[in-house]
Design an enzyme around this catalytic site. Structure first.
Site, PDB file in Angstrom:
ATOM      1  CG  HIS A   1      -2.252   0.650   0.989  1.00 18.61           C
ATOM      2  ND1 HIS A   1      -2.432   1.697   0.110  1.00 18.61           N
ATOM      3  CD2 HIS A   1      -3.473   0.424   1.523  1.00 18.61           C
ATOM      4  CE1 HIS A   1      -3.708   2.069   0.126  1.00 18.61           C
ATOM      5  NE2 HIS A   1      -4.354   1.303   0.966  1.00 18.61           N
TER       6      HIS A   1
ATOM      7  CE1 TYR B   1      -9.107   6.444   7.384  1.00 17.71           C
ATOM      8  CE2 TYR B   1      -9.756   4.284   6.554  1.00 17.71           C
ATOM      9  CZ  TYR B   1      -8.999   5.439   6.435  1.00 17.71           C
ATOM     10  OH  TYR B   1      -8.156   5.587   5.363  1.00 17.71           O
TER      11      TYR B   1
ATOM     12  CB  SER C   1     -10.318   5.061   2.695  1.00 19.64           C
ATOM     13  OG  SER C   1      -9.376   5.677   1.865  1.00 19.64           O
TER      14      SER C   1
ATOM     15  CB  THR D   1      -7.074   8.246   1.143  1.00 20.84           C
ATOM     16  OG1 THR D   1      -6.132   8.002   2.182  1.00 20.84           O
ATOM     17  CG2 THR D   1      -6.877   7.237   0.028  1.00 20.84           C
TER      18      THR D   1
END
EC number: 2.3.1.21
Length: 549
Positions: free
Chosen positions: A372, A486, A488, A499
């Protein structure tokens, strides 16, 4: 003003478009090497993308308090308000001023890009489970094409076609079309390609189209995250022409591009993969891949031992490979098995540091598992969709295709690593930690069959907002409270955007969840529907604020 700028910049009397396509057409080339032949260059909009704006401090504080409201009682919230006011009028004002000044000195990028790379690359936790996600492909609609060798060959060829199309500037630019009838047309593309890159974004904006940042795309291929003490590094070698294949913990490489940069014939790739699949070697006693699941500092230290132990050139072949193809020796049983296998597997048949692993199981079930730090979902999802479309609609081979009559024992190199006792101990320790961690992970699912996103859209509800509301209701029912949540949201509409965070828990989701979970009999169906609609409207606003900052 924008229209005037565009008109002044427009070249007159041009009959042919600029860029890679016209050059290729004039020299003669094989269109089968490419996924598409975009008349608008891939990076045409990149130079004119708007910069990521820094939100006003007062807006940030307003949003923060709004996110805190459903989580705190009245006394806690009043205290939080006081702290925010003190921050806004004190050190917050100075910090905001410094951030704005720093941003003005770095107009070539976004204020978030550097810190985002630092966030990922300085994290010392193992990247498996903590960072690396996966996306699974649907089966090929033609069932006979789900044979492992057939699908691996077709997906490999399509992936390399994507690489060639991207590097030739022939991949369609990534654009979000709000009015595709106007902007996603040949007429618009024929016009916009003549607008200079420094102004092209404005031309798209005039027809309600929003080009997205594509600066991450080059890291898709020939790239690896290298473990280093304190902060990892991203490595890319776009000159390398070989594919890395993992099977049963063994490493193999062979070229998928020839010396002229053309894709090796599909029948040769098929022959090499068939050769690898026929290797009857037992799994290695000390599978090196476990090390990529380690704490990053431990892995950095062990990698240095690998290098000093005579493995530098071999590691270079792993790091520089176009991508990593993982061939698993078993079929997928169900969705839970699929999730476990594609998210982490048994640790032996993945190189978790690679920009992405293309995983193909014995029954042809396929997925992409990606590291990532180098990029976000926008680039990977585009690659994912293009590879699926190309491999199923224009497959390089059929199930009846015969592999090339070639000596794969010469073309395919099996990589061997020299392991001393310290490395063997490190691999054993990594395996022990990996196995213990994976035992703590539980995955389950439920398939809801009585409606989906199309039904919700007909009710004028955001499917995403309903999914988020379901999470809130489930957590309230399970644990009796609302917690910070949360989600994104991509900011790829801006240059070097990454993001932003959506905070789905709100006073609206809390009120709606409590009505459904704790007192459903007190509300009519109409009242409950109205609450869901309020949640949807508010969530859409949160998403818009996050995406457009």
């Amino acid at each position: 003003m924008v229209v005037g700028l565009l008109l002044r910049a427009w070249p007159r009397g041009l009959a042919f478009g600029p860029g890679a396509l016209s050059r290729l057409l004039s020299t003669g080339f094989d269109p089968g090497q490419y996924l598409q032949l975009s008349i608008v260059p891939t990076m045409h909009y990149q130079d004119s993308l708007p910069r990521l704006p820094i939100p006003k401090l007062e807006d940030t504080i307003r949003r923060y308090l709004s996110a805190q409201k459903p989580l705190l009682d009245d006394g806690q919230f009043r205290k939080t308000e006081q702290l925010c006011k003190s921050f806004e009028n004190g050190i917050g004002k100075e910090l905001h001023k410094q951030l704005v000044a720093q941003d003005k000195q770095n107009k070539h990028t976004s204020y978030i890009s550097g810190p985002w790379f630092d966030m990922y690359l300085t994290a010392r936790d193992p990247i498996v489970l903590n960072f690396n996600p996966f996306m699974s492909f649907n089966p090929d609609p033609k069932s006979e094409y789900n044979d492992q060798l057939t699908r691996a060959t077709n997906m490999t060829v399509s992936a390399v076609r994507f690489l060639k199309t991207l590097r030739a500037d022939l991949l369609e630019p990534e654009v979000f079309h709000l009015n595709p009838a106007k902007s996603d047309t040949d007429t618009f593309k024929r016009l916009i390609r003549f607008v200079p890159s420094s102004l092209s974004w404005y031309g798209a904006y005039l027809v309600n189209a929003y080009p997205l940042d594509m600066s991450q795309y080059f890291r898709l291929f020939n790239s690896t995250r290298l473990p280093k003490p304190s902060r990892d590094e991203l490595f890319t070698d776009d000159k390398a022409r070989h594919l890395l294949v993992l099977r049963k913990g063994h490493f193999y490489v062979f070229d998928v591009l020839d010396q002229d940069g053309n894709i090796v014939s599909a029948s040769e790739i098929q022959a090499h993969l068939k050769y690898i699949l026929s290797d009857s070697s037992l799994a290695p006693e000390f599978p090196l891949s476990y090390l990529t699941s380690e704490n990053r500092d431990i892995w950095a230290e062990l990698r240095q031992k690998l290098v000093s132990g005579g493995n530098e050139e071999t590691l270079r072949k792993v790091d520089s490979a176009v991508f990593c193809l993982c061939l698993d020796d078993f079929p997928i049983k169900d969705l839970v098995h699929l999730s476990h296998n594609m998210l982490h597997g048994d640790g032996t048949n993945r190189w978790f540091d690679k920009s992405f692993n293309l995983i193909i199981a014995k029954d042809g079930t396929a997925a992409i598992h990606f590291e990532h730090a180098w990029g976000d979902g926008v680039a990977v999802l585009r690659f994912f969709n293009e590879v699926f479309k190309d491999s199923t609609q224009a497959p390089a081979i059929t199930p009846r295709s015969q592999p090339a009559n070639t000596d794969s024992s010469v073309a395919v190199q099996k990589l061997n690593f020299k392991l001393n006792d310290a490395l063997k101990t490190g691999i054993s320790a990594a395996k022990e930690k990996f196995d213990a961690t994976m035992k703590t992970l539980t995955i389950d699912y439920i398939q809801f069959q009585r409606g989906g996103k199309e039904f919700l859209k007909k009710q004028k509800l955001s499917p995403d907002s309903v999914a988020q509301l379901a999470f809130q209701m489930a957590l309230l029912q399970q644990y009796g409270q609302t917690v910070a949540t949360y989600e994104s949201c991509s900011t790829a509409a801006f240059k070097h955007g990454r993001t932003e965070t959506i905070r789905p828990a709100s006073i609206f989701t809390k009120r709606c969840s409590e009505a459904f979970v704790r007192e459903p009999s007190k509300h009519s169906a109409g009242e409950l529907q109205h609450m869901i609609a309020k949640c949807s409207t508010h969530h859409n606003q949160l998403t818009k604020e996050a995406a457009m900052v």
